[in-house]
Motif scaffolding. Structure first.
Motif, PDB file in Angstrom:
ATOM      1  N   VAL A 175       3.106  -5.179  -8.203  1.00 20.07           N
ATOM      2  CA  VAL A 175       3.890  -4.600  -7.092  1.00 20.07           C
ATOM      3  C   VAL A 175       4.172  -5.673  -6.041  1.00 20.07           C
ATOM      4  O   VAL A 175       5.292  -5.807  -5.533  1.00 20.07           O
ATOM      5  CB  VAL A 175       3.155  -3.387  -6.467  1.00 20.07           C
ATOM      6  N   ASN A 214      -3.991  -5.952  -1.948  1.00 21.00           N
ATOM      7  CA  ASN A 214      -2.567  -6.254  -2.215  1.00 21.00           C
ATOM      8  C   ASN A 214      -2.115  -7.546  -1.543  1.00 21.00           C
ATOM      9  O   ASN A 214      -1.025  -7.615  -0.972  1.00 21.00           O
ATOM     10  CB  ASN A 214      -1.680  -5.093  -1.761  1.00 21.00           C
ATOM     11  N   GLN A 252      -6.116  -8.587  -5.247  1.00 20.65           N
ATOM     12  CA  GLN A 252      -5.652  -7.252  -5.618  1.00 20.65           C
ATOM     13  C   GLN A 252      -6.273  -6.157  -4.747  1.00 20.65           C
ATOM     14  O   GLN A 252      -5.623  -5.165  -4.448  1.00 20.65           O
ATOM     15  CB  GLN A 252      -6.008  -6.996  -7.079  1.00 20.65           C
ATOM     16  N   ASP A 264      -0.572  -9.470  -8.253  1.00 21.30           N
ATOM     17  CA  ASP A 264      -0.405  -8.041  -8.495  1.00 21.30           C
ATOM     18  C   ASP A 264       1.084  -7.736  -8.742  1.00 21.30           C
ATOM     19  O   ASP A 264       1.940  -8.230  -8.008  1.00 21.30           O
ATOM     20  CB  ASP A 264      -0.911  -7.301  -7.243  1.00 21.30           C
ATOM     21  N   LYS A 286       2.502   1.800  -3.367  1.00 14.48           N
ATOM     22  CA  LYS A 286       1.608   2.275  -4.420  1.00 14.48           C
ATOM     23  C   LYS A 286       1.070   3.684  -4.145  1.00 14.48           C
ATOM     24  O   LYS A 286       0.340   4.234  -4.965  1.00 14.48           O
ATOM     25  CB  LYS A 286       0.402   1.327  -4.537  1.00 14.48           C
ATOM     26  N   SER A 287       1.415   4.221  -2.980  1.00 14.83           N
ATOM     27  CA  SER A 287       0.859   5.506  -2.567  1.00 14.83           C
ATOM     28  C   SER A 287       1.328   6.641  -3.479  1.00 14.83           C
ATOM     29  O   SER A 287       2.443   6.621  -3.990  1.00 14.83           O
ATOM     30  CB  SER A 287       1.285   5.793  -1.121  1.00 14.83           C
ATOM     31  N   ASN A 288       0.467   7.645  -3.628  1.00 21.80           N
ATOM     32  CA  ASN A 288       0.846   8.836  -4.393  1.00 21.80           C
ATOM     33  C   ASN A 288       1.633   9.814  -3.527  1.00 21.80           C
ATOM     34  O   ASN A 288       2.170  10.794  -4.040  1.00 21.80           O
ATOM     35  CB  ASN A 288      -0.413   9.538  -4.934  1.00 21.80           C
ATOM     36  N   ARG A 333       6.355   6.684  -0.160  1.00 20.34           N
ATOM     37  CA  ARG A 333       7.317   5.985  -1.036  1.00 20.34           C
ATOM     38  C   ARG A 333       8.733   6.070  -0.480  1.00 20.34           C
ATOM     39  O   ARG A 333       9.544   5.167  -0.664  1.00 20.34           O
ATOM     40  CB  ARG A 333       7.220   6.540  -2.454  1.00 20.34           C
ATOM     41  N   ARG A 358       0.837  -1.196   0.000  1.00 22.23           N
ATOM     42  CA  ARG A 358       0.000   0.000   0.000  1.00 22.23           C
ATOM     43  C   ARG A 358       0.881   1.259   0.000  1.00 22.23           C
ATOM     44  O   ARG A 358       0.629   2.211  -0.721  1.00 22.23           O
ATOM     45  CB  ARG A 358      -0.870  -0.028   1.261  1.00 22.23           C
TER      46      ARG A 358
END
Ligand SMILES: [Fe+2]
Length: 347
Positions: free
Chosen positions: A313, A300, A297, A311, A235-237, A242, A232
């Motif tokens: 990632v 995750n 998915q 998935d 995949k974070s914006n 990250r 999670r």
């Protein structure tokens, strides 16, 4: 929300005239639904329900709450409960529903064929539909992953003051310890807990993600958490998330022996289900090849049905050996696990 409490005859198609509470007469459309009590809700889940309706004509009424609340609700609703299916996370929680006598055994050749025996209840009271690994995360600046090996090793003095983990009241930790009891027995697990707890970097606080963040911030060198929380963050914006992933590595323990501790998201059919046949169809739907991709998915996780694509990632974390211990062991040993964690003063 008004729920029509209806009593159904067998098979979920014939209806008695009994309507309690809200007096809206049940229509055919209302009977062509299953009532799903779920503690998970993701966009991919909606797609699964829509696909189920497209294939079977059966809609899904979703009642969403924490697992403990759902279990309490079904207990209080009693024989008139509209609940057909329970979906929740952790075999330890499914065991609570099992212990309360709420689940009915399901005998489905398809479910048995799709889901490995160690990821479902031996008597068919519940089935895993996705799985998660409870792994070690390490601060890349402070720990050489070559020094990591097993859960057992985390009780040795070399990790003194370095381990981050959440409270023992959390079911994921209870299941981890319950698994160790199944493997090593009570006496050895008690001894392990003494060393493990004495290695804590701080008094347990926060959830799994908080442990990974604290590890990145240097509050400890290693953290214990479920695999999907790391995915999670990856995949974070949010660049802060990250950065956590850049600072922290994932390590799958016990690769040279039994494999990494696994748990499931899963579900079962309520004993009082008004639509038991449709409920079983729904479980079979979740175990289908395409559903498996979406169900895993959504959070995750790893699919349970062998051969299902993972998935990207999550796949990037690498392949690893899973502990093949039956996840039903966690419930059986849960009370003992809690007792031992209390003795070890894991708060
Ligand atoms: Fe979780």
């Amino acid at each position: 929300m008004n729920i029509n409490r209806r009593l159904f005859l067998f098979g979920g198609t014939a209806i008695t005239a009994v309507v309690v509470g809200n007096l809206t007469p049940p229509t055919l459309a209302q009977t062509r639904n299953i009532n799903l009590y779920s503690s998970r809700h993701y966009d991919t889940d909606d797609e699964l329900y829509n696909a189920f309706k497209a294939q079977t004509g059966l809609g899904v009424n979703l009642i969403e709450a924490e697992a403990d609340q759902l279990i309490e609700r079904v207990k209080s609703e009693g024989a008139n409960s509209p609940a057909d299916v329970l979906i929740t996370v952790d075999a330890g929680r499914l065991w609570v529903a099992e212990r309360e006598g709420l689940l009915a055994p399901v005998d489905s050749a398809f479910l048995k064929q799709q889901i490995p025996a160690n990821r479902r209840h031996p008597d068919g009271l519940w089935f895993g539909f996705s799985q998660r690994a409870r792994v070690i995360f390490y601060n890349r600046d402070r720990v050489n992953p070559a020094d990591l090996s097993t859960y057992e090793d985390l009780a040795t003095p070399k990790w003194a003051g370095k381990i981050l983990v959440r409270s023992s009241s959390n079911v994921y930790n209870q299941s981890l310890v319950a698994g160790l009891i199944a493997i090593h027995g009570v006496a050895k697990t008690r001894q392990w807990l003494r060393g493990f707890v004495s290695n804590f970097a701080r008094s347990p606080e926060g959830n799994d993600t908080a442990q990974i963040r604290a590890c990145a911030a240097g509050a400890g060198d290693i953290a214990i958490a479920n695999s999907y929380y790391y995915a999670r963050l990856a995949k974070s914006n949010d660049p802060v998330d990250r950065e956590v992933v850049e600072k922290v590595g994932i390590f799958f323990p016990n690769q040279r022996d039994r494999g990494t501790h696994m748990n499931i998201s899963g579900g079962g059919v309520f004993k009082t289900a008004p639509n038991p046949d449709a409920a079983i169809k729904f479980l079979e739907h979740l175990a289908g090849s395409l559903s498996q991709i979406y169900f895993a998915q959504g959070n995750n996780e790893y699919p349970v049905v062998p051969g299902t694509p993972i998935d990207p990632v999550v796949a990037g974390f690498g392949t690893f050996k899973q502990d093949d211990l039956n996840v039903a062991e966690y419930g059986k040993n849960q009370a003992e696990a809690v007792r031992l964690m209390d003795q070890a003063r894991w708060i």
